[in-house]
Design an enzyme around this catalytic site. Structure first.
Site, PDB file in Angstrom:
ATOM      1  N   SER A  75       0.848  -1.196   0.000  1.00  7.55           N
ATOM      2  CA  SER A  75       0.000   0.000   0.000  1.00  7.55           C
ATOM      3  C   SER A  75       0.880   1.240   0.000  1.00  7.55           C
ATOM      4  O   SER A  75       2.085   1.170   0.194  1.00  7.55           O
ATOM      5  CB  SER A  75      -0.915   0.016   1.233  1.00  7.55           C
ATOM      6  OG  SER A  75      -0.162   0.322   2.394  1.00  7.55           O
TER       7      SER A  75
ATOM      8  N   CYS B 274       3.717  -4.800   4.395  1.00  7.98           N
ATOM      9  CA  CYS B 274       2.521  -5.627   4.439  1.00  7.98           C
ATOM     10  C   CYS B 274       2.414  -6.513   3.206  1.00  7.98           C
ATOM     11  O   CYS B 274       1.583  -7.410   3.153  1.00  7.98           O
ATOM     12  CB  CYS B 274       1.274  -4.761   4.567  1.00  7.98           C
ATOM     13  SG  CYS B 274       1.059  -3.576   3.239  1.00  7.98           S
TER      14      CYS B 274
ATOM     15  N   SER C  98       0.876   3.439   2.266  1.00  8.06           N
ATOM     16  CA  SER C  98       1.245   3.785   3.631  1.00  8.06           C
ATOM     17  C   SER C  98       2.225   2.800   4.233  1.00  8.06           C
ATOM     18  O   SER C  98       2.929   3.118   5.174  1.00  8.06           O
ATOM     19  CB  SER C  98      -0.005   3.848   4.522  1.00  8.06           C
ATOM     20  OG  SER C  98      -0.658   2.590   4.541  1.00  8.06           O
ATOM     21  N   CYS C  99       2.283   1.576   3.718  1.00  6.90           N
ATOM     22  CA  CYS C  99       3.117   0.546   4.315  1.00  6.90           C
ATOM     23  C   CYS C  99       3.554  -0.431   3.254  1.00  6.90           C
ATOM     24  O   CYS C  99       2.723  -0.984   2.550  1.00  6.90           O
ATOM     25  CB  CYS C  99       2.348  -0.177   5.423  1.00  6.90           C
ATOM     26  SG  CYS C  99       3.209  -1.614   6.072  1.00  6.90           S
ATOM     27  N   GLY C 100       4.858  -0.650   3.158  1.00  5.47           N
ATOM     28  CA  GLY C 100       5.342  -1.571   2.150  1.00  5.47           C
ATOM     29  C   GLY C 100       5.483  -2.995   2.643  1.00  5.47           C
ATOM     30  O   GLY C 100       5.259  -3.934   1.912  1.00  5.47           O
TER      31      GLY C 100
END
Length: 275
Positions: free
Chosen positions: A112, A118, A114-116
């Protein structure tokens, strides 16, 4: 190429005053990265500097070590409903002898904005090992230079001024000179774009440099700095506990809450010259 920003109508409310007007928002589109035609990952990003993003992503995920490991890359013919190229798929040819990762074991192919991390399918897949001895980096950073970086980063942000909705990553020398700056809806993408720029220019490892990021510093951003050989990671907000642990383990100077005339140094404070 996709647009970095988009215009959209909004209802603007300011106290008792209400008005409808167009507003500029940051663009967010998917980018699929393929290796030899096989899907590797999809990341939500702001279009622009896509080849830097791909190089940085592959380097910080330990797929490549340098630009020489990439034989070629190109946009694929992914089209929208009107038959126009979306420029949302990049296919990479690795150089002979460069082994592609076993994607079936490591990834779910999605990150995403906001966060890789994940996108990783297992805890073991989270850690990548840097080839650089960051703890031995002799960089000494004057405090006054460090304190000036947030304003220099902010002054160089062009799209943020229009949208207020983008993260930034800036690479600086020890005297505070800006080497590269990239903006993106994802803070990890912005870092990958900065690292990718260095990969393509043959400047890794980035010894003696400072990576300044807007927002917070996470485990993932600390790991990306390590994979690029960057000895100092500074952020305007807080670090996570894992970011602190990793920075101490690898010898990275991790700085948080870098604002105004103060900051917190969470690891390797000896690199900061108080003066």
């Amino acid at each position: 190429m996709g647009r970095v920003t988009s215009r959209t109508p909004v209802l603007r409310i300011r106290g008792a005053a209400h008005s409808t007007r167009p507003d500029t928002v940051a663009a967010e589109e998917p980018l699929e990265i393929r290796l030899g035609g096989a899907p590797l990952a999809v990341t939500m990003r702001t279009p622009g500097d896509d080849f830097d993003l791909v190089h940085g992503f592959l380097a910080t995920e330990a797929v490549i070590r340098s630009a020489d490991d990439v034989a070629g890359l190109r946009y694929c013919n992914s089209v929208d409903d009107d038959g126009r190229n979306t420029y949302n798929v990049v296919d990479v040819d690795l150089a002979p002898g460069v082994e592609a990762p076993d994607t079936a074991l490591d990834r779910n192919f999605y990150t995403s904005s906001s966060c890789g991390v994940c996108g990783k399918a297992s805890i073991d897949a989270l850690r990548t090992k840097t080839a650089f001895d960051i703890a031995a980096d002799p960089l000494r950073l004057p405090l006054e230079v460090l304190l000036a970086l947030p304003d220099r980063l902010r002054a160089a942000q062009q799209v943020f001024d229009k949208t207020g909705g983008l993260h930034a990553a800036g690479l600086f020398t020890a005297d505070g000179s800006l080497v590269a700056l990239r903006e993106d809806v994802g803070r990890h993408n912005a870092v990958d774009k900065v690292v990718g720029d260095a990969v393509r220019a043959g400047r890794l490892p980035l010894a003696g440099h400072v990576l300044m990021v807007s927002g917070r510093s996470s485990f993932e951003l600390t790991q990306k700095a390590a994979m690029a050989g960057i000895p100092v990671l500074a952020a305007v907000s807080a670090p996570s506990s894992l970011a602190v642990e990793l920075a101490r383990e690898l010898g990275i100077t991790l700085v948080g809450f870098l604002r105004g005339d103060g900051c917190n140094v969470y690891s390797c404070p000896e690199r900061i010259v108080l003066g």
